[in-house]
Scaffold this motif. Structure first.
Motif, short mmCIF file in Angstrom:
data_model
loop_
_atom_site.label_atom_id
_atom_site.label_comp_id
_atom_site.label_asym_id
_atom_site.label_seq_id
_atom_site.Cartn_x
_atom_site.Cartn_y
_atom_site.Cartn_z
N LEU A 53 0.82 -1.21 0.00
CA LEU A 53 0.00 0.00 0.00
C LEU A 53 0.86 1.26 0.00
O LEU A 53 0.54 2.24 -0.68
CB LEU A 53 -0.93 0.02 1.21
N ARG A 54 1.93 1.26 0.77
CA ARG A 54 2.82 2.42 0.82
C ARG A 54 3.45 2.68 -0.55
O ARG A 54 3.53 3.83 -1.00
CB ARG A 54 3.90 2.22 1.87
N ILE A 55 3.89 1.62 -1.20
CA ILE A 55 4.48 1.76 -2.54
C ILE A 55 3.42 2.27 -3.52
O ILE A 55 3.69 3.18 -4.32
CB ILE A 55 5.09 0.42 -3.01
N ALA A 56 2.22 1.71 -3.43
CA ALA A 56 1.14 2.13 -4.32
C ALA A 56 0.76 3.59 -4.08
O ALA A 56 0.47 4.33 -5.03
CB ALA A 56 -0.08 1.24 -4.13
N ARG A 57 0.79 4.04 -2.82
CA ARG A 57 0.49 5.45 -2.52
C ARG A 57 1.54 6.35 -3.17
O ARG A 57 1.20 7.39 -3.73
CB ARG A 57 0.45 5.65 -1.00
N THR A 58 2.79 5.94 -3.11
CA THR A 58 3.86 6.74 -3.73
C THR A 58 3.70 6.78 -5.25
O THR A 58 3.85 7.84 -5.87
CB THR A 58 5.24 6.18 -3.34
N ILE A 59 3.37 5.64 -5.85
CA ILE A 59 3.14 5.60 -7.30
C ILE A 59 1.98 6.51 -7.66
O ILE A 59 2.05 7.28 -8.63
CB ILE A 59 2.88 4.15 -7.77
N SER A 60 0.91 6.47 -6.87
CA SER A 60 -0.24 7.35 -7.13
C SER A 60 0.15 8.82 -6.98
O SER A 60 -0.31 9.66 -7.75
CB SER A 60 -1.39 7.01 -6.18
N ASP A 61 1.02 9.13 -6.02
CA ASP A 61 1.51 10.50 -5.88
C ASP A 61 2.27 10.93 -7.13
O ASP A 61 2.09 12.06 -7.62
CB ASP A 61 2.45 10.64 -4.67
N LEU A 62 3.10 10.05 -7.65
CA LEU A 62 3.91 10.39 -8.83
C LEU A 62 3.06 10.60 -10.08
O LEU A 62 3.47 11.31 -10.99
CB LEU A 62 4.95 9.30 -9.08
N THR A 63 1.88 9.99 -10.10
CA THR A 63 0.98 10.17 -11.25
C THR A 63 -0.14 11.17 -10.94
O THR A 63 -1.14 11.22 -11.66
CB THR A 63 0.38 8.81 -11.69
#
Length: 87
Positions: A53-63
């Motif tokens: 989830l933390r990695i996915a949150r960061t990916i969502s931030d980057l997009t």
């Protein structure tokens, strides 16, 4: 900067508590379902699910997404050694 604005301090996605992560990002039902499918398929521990989830949150931030997306969960799973996610 997005993370600092979200959490109101110097906390970043990789260090935020699970409670804070969910407080600031309510998971949509389709995202929850995908996370459950991946977790079951890969037999992920709770700790590994939070990491995903933390990695996915960061990916969502980057997009520039305001919430965690299915695509971010899939990409996080691939980056975390999961191969093709959700298939």
């Amino acid at each position: 900067m997005v993370q600092r604005a979200r959490y109101g301090c110097n906390t970043v996605n990789s260090r935020v508590s699970y409670q804070q992560l969910l407080q600031h990002d309510k998971l949509q039902p389709n995202v929850k379902t995908l996370l459950q499918q991946i977790s079951t398929k890969r037999n992920l521990s709770n700790r590994s699910q939070v990491k995903l989830l933390r990695i996915a949150r960061t990916i969502s931030d980057l997009t520039n997404e305001s919430s965690i997306t299915e695509q971010a969960i899939q990409e996080a799973s691939r980056l975390n050694g999961g191969g093709s996610a959700g298939s």
